[in-house]
Design a protein around this motif. Structure first.
Motif, PDB file in Angstrom:
ATOM      1  N   LEU A 356      -5.538   9.350 -21.173  1.00 56.72           N
ATOM      2  CA  LEU A 356      -5.584  10.809 -21.071  1.00 56.72           C
ATOM      3  C   LEU A 356      -4.182  11.413 -21.189  1.00 56.72           C
ATOM      4  O   LEU A 356      -4.028  12.516 -21.730  1.00 56.72           O
ATOM      5  CB  LEU A 356      -6.220  11.219 -19.744  1.00 56.72           C
ATOM      6  N   ILE A 396      -7.565  17.723 -16.477  1.00 56.88           N
ATOM      7  CA  ILE A 396      -6.983  17.921 -17.812  1.00 56.88           C
ATOM      8  C   ILE A 396      -7.063  19.391 -18.198  1.00 56.88           C
ATOM      9  O   ILE A 396      -6.141  19.958 -18.798  1.00 56.88           O
ATOM     10  CB  ILE A 396      -7.706  17.030 -18.842  1.00 56.88           C
ATOM     11  N   LEU A 487     -12.240  15.758 -25.631  1.00 59.73           N
ATOM     12  CA  LEU A 487     -12.392  14.855 -24.492  1.00 59.73           C
ATOM     13  C   LEU A 487     -13.812  15.027 -23.967  1.00 59.73           C
ATOM     14  O   LEU A 487     -14.155  16.074 -23.414  1.00 59.73           O
ATOM     15  CB  LEU A 487     -11.361  15.184 -23.400  1.00 59.73           C
TER      16      LEU A 487
END
Length: 721
Positions: A356, A396, A487
């Motif tokens: 990530l 994120i 994602l």
């Protein structure tokens, strides 16, 4: 009288500013009259817009600059009058390009001169308005110290002032002609009447106001004459607050922009822009004004528009200097420290956090002779319920500079790509960008990816590889940019991973879609007493203290991470030719292993090679380096191997093999044909297979004690006995 004196004084100051203001020229001691050269272009019709920089006005007269910022429309009119008075002085020859309105006005002036005496005064109702005769536009650029605001910060006290706002373009209409001066002809006396139009709507004049019709009481009716009217380019744009400006739980605010003249066609849906303009209420007339009551809609009359490039312009954070970034990158184990700083409240998932982190940094785009190779990474997290997939996506979303968060069940294909809407002003069909368009040059987090309908899921196939969205709806054929990293988080088909089913049956996603993900992680919730104990202790500590447990290395501050990641994105590392053979050999071996291993779950193609290149350039960016090194390739291969091994069912493939024994098998296979082997080659091969350096050293030492091989004193060679 005081108002007239004020108008005259300000007009003279503006004339002095336009004619005298100069900046240093290219040669030493020379001066360049910045606005004088633009006035020459306006006089000869070589340019249309005159942009006045407020920094220049402040340097010339600070008091007038503050008046302009507080009452922009009035001073824009005075500035236009000053420019109109100065233009004849700068006109060196007749304009080459004349339009039909020039011919129309020229004929009217000649006819008036022939029919009327020189002493006769023209009827005030029929005088030519200055907007009809002018062929230029005056706009103000904001001062450099004025930072753009969010839409929700622009309130009623800023009506009439020059404001700057930042947002994302969600809708842009086609450019249409808008009438600024309406010309009417009387059917009785033949006189012409002119009506300047300042707003979006206007009430046409019906009865002739000329002296002849008033004296004779003939009741002449006016008819609109389009040939004598003046039109300008007009575009209606909607912008929305960026995701980092919206408080948690609130819906994004929307603002309407009205662009005229040279400010049209400056953006398209998905662009992030800084807009400067005058904040005004909508002037309604007639029955709509009665219905509106005391409430009024607002809009921004655009003076200047700039598209934001990816970087610190999107954030309020100060950029890191090169020395600071290099010093951070030079810290020991900085890569592991950065990965551990991602969602420190979530236990474990070290390799997932590293992946990530590389997603946030991204690779480097390659555009060679029309063929574009994307640099953005796509990652899919698939796992059992309760393994913190959604929490990772939420983190994120918070730390990324530009991000859109959506869920699979609540998203349709149209909501992700672009929708066709009906414009309320023109009534035409227009495009409104979806989540993927709004996240251009950012990240789009899609939770519950497996819950999406198959027809909606196919809408993102083109985005994941070509980075564009092709639209063919309601007669609109266009291509929008969607340079976005995806994602996705999904659950297995049966809720939890079923050991009795194959990997294909558990995942149930098409191979065409799986191959577009650079990394596909399967996060299993395996029962293990030691790991369960540590996880429970971690969760209870976080629940009690609202922070992560103490660690050996303190995680970095989120703002510092944002600044460092944004600085890393400015780098464009290259892969040297010396690594070409090594990359090719690792890919060929990857294909060979995929062909020979019956348990291989994913299809290995050239996209895997591109994924390794993207991961390695992202790792080089993370080191703040300009060249990719061999260690970056090894780490990229290790992450690829770990993501694939997570899909393998270790428990159903027989007795569990120790990592040391697996490393021994790898070294034994590498040693075919000779008794000696380079120590570094064996170590790099094992690291590329997903093992760490400590496991490799432990294996070498254990088999050396068993007299299987011997290692020289410098630990450069392994010799089989």
């Amino acid at each position: 009288m005081a108002a007239a004196d004020f108008y005259g004084d300000v007009k003279e100051r503006f004339k002095q500013f336009l004619s005298e203001f100069a900046v240093p020229g290219k040669t030493k001691g020379s001066k360049l009259h910045k606005y004088g050269t633009q006035l020459v272009g306006l006089a000869h019709r070589e340019q249309t817009a005159l942009y006045i920089d407020m920094d220049d006005v402040m340097a010339f007269d600070d008091d007038i600059s503050q008046d302009i910022l507080n009452n922009t429309l009035r001073f824009e009119k005075i500035m236009s009058d000053a420019v109109a008075d100065l233009l004849p002085e700068y006109e060196q020859h007749e304009p080459a390009n004349k339009d039909s309105l020039d011919v129309y006005i020229h004929h009217r002036l000649m006819l008036e001169a022939n029919n009327r005496g020189s002493d006769e005064i023209r009827d005030p109702q029929n005088q030519y308005p200055p907007e009809l005769l002018r062929r230029f536009e005056v706009y103000f650029k904001p001062p450099s110290n004025q930072k753009p605001l969010s839409i929700r910060q622009i309130t009623a006290d800023r009506i009439g002032t020059l404001v700057s706002v930042r947002g994302t373009v969600t809708r842009a209409t086609e450019v249409k002609p808008a009438m600024t001066v309406a010309t009417y002809t009387c059917d009785q006396c033949g006189s012409e009447t002119y009506q300047p139009i300042t707003g979006i709507q206007f009430n046409p004049i019906e009865m002739c106001p000329s002296k002849d019709c008033q004296t004779n009481k003939s009741g002449g009716r006016l008819h609109l004459q389009t040939r004598g009217s003046k039109f300008v380019k007009f575009q209606d744009i909607k912008i929305q607050e960026d995701s980092d400006q919206v408080p948690v739980g609130d819906t994004p605010r929307i603002m309407t922009l009205l662009c005229r003249g040279e400010n049209t066609r400056q953006c398209q849906p998905g662009d992030h822009v800084n807009v400067t303009g005058v904040f005004l209420p909508v002037q309604r007339q007639g029955f709509r004004a009665m219905l509106g009551g005391l409430m009024s809609d607002t809009f921004l009359q655009v003076h200047n528009m700039e598209r934001i490039k990816r970087g610190f312009e999107e954030t309020s954070l100060e950029p890191l200097s090169d020395d600071e970034a290099i010093a951070l990158a030079g810290e020991p184990l900085f890569y592991d420290k950065l990965a551990a700083s991602l969602a420190p409240e979530i236990y474990g998932h070290d390799d997932v956090k590293k992946a990530l982190l590389l997603l946030l940094v991204g690779g480097v785009d390659r555009d060679t002779q029309g063929m574009k190779i994307r640099g953005n990474l796509n990652i899919c997290l698939m796992g059992d319920p309760g393994v913190a997939k959604s929490q990772l996506l939420s983190y994120i979303d918070r730390i990324a500079t530009r991000c859109q968060y959506t869920t699979g069940r609540g998203s349709t294909g149209v909501g992700l790509t672009a929708a066709v809407m009906k414009d309320p002003i023109t009534g035409e069909m227009i495009l409104e960008g979806g989540a993927l368009v709004l996240a251009d040059q950012g990240i789009c987090c899609i939770d519950e990816f497996d819950k999406m309908n198959e027809s909606d899921r196919t809408a993102i196939h083109e985005v994941m590889e070509q980075q564009t969205i092709s639209i063919a709806k309601a007669g609109i054929l266009t291509t929008l940019n969607a340079r976005v990293s995806i994602l996705a988080a999904a659950n297995p088909a049966f809720g939890r991973y079923n050991l009795k089913k194959t990997v294909e049956q558990n995942i149930q996603l098409p191979a065409a879609l799986l191959s577009r993900f650079d990394l596909l992680w399967l996060i299993r919730d395996k029962p293990d007493s030691n790991s369960d104990l540590r996880l429970a202790q971690h969760i209870t500590y976080v629940h009690q203290h609202s922070t992560h447990p103490p660690r050996e290395v303190d995680p970095l501050d989120p703002d510092l991470m944002k600044r460092y990641i944004t600085s890393c994105k400015q780098k464009s590392p290259l892969i040297p030719e010396s690594l070409t053979d090594y990359i090719v050999s690792t890919y060929v071996e990857l294909r060979k292993n995929a062909r020979e291993d019956p348990r291989n779950a994913t299809f290995t193609s050239a996209r895997n090679l591109l994924a390794v290149l993207r991961l390695s350039t992202a790792l080089a960016r993370l080191r703040f380096a300009d060249v990719v090194e061999k260690e970056d390739i090894d780490e990229a291969n290790r992450l690829m191997e770990m993501s694939k091994s997570s899909l393998l069912d270790d428990e159903s493939s027989g007795p569990r093999v120790r990592p040391i024994d697996q490393i021994y098998s790898i070294i034994r296979e590498l040693n075919k044909g000779s008794n000696t082997l380079k120590y570094d080659d064996a170590r790099q091969r094992c690291i590329a297979k997903g093992f760490n350096n400590n496991q490799f050293v432990e294996c070498v030492d254990e088999y050396e004690r068993l007299n299987v091989w011997s290692v020289n004193a410098g630990r450069t060679k392994i010799t089989f006995i």
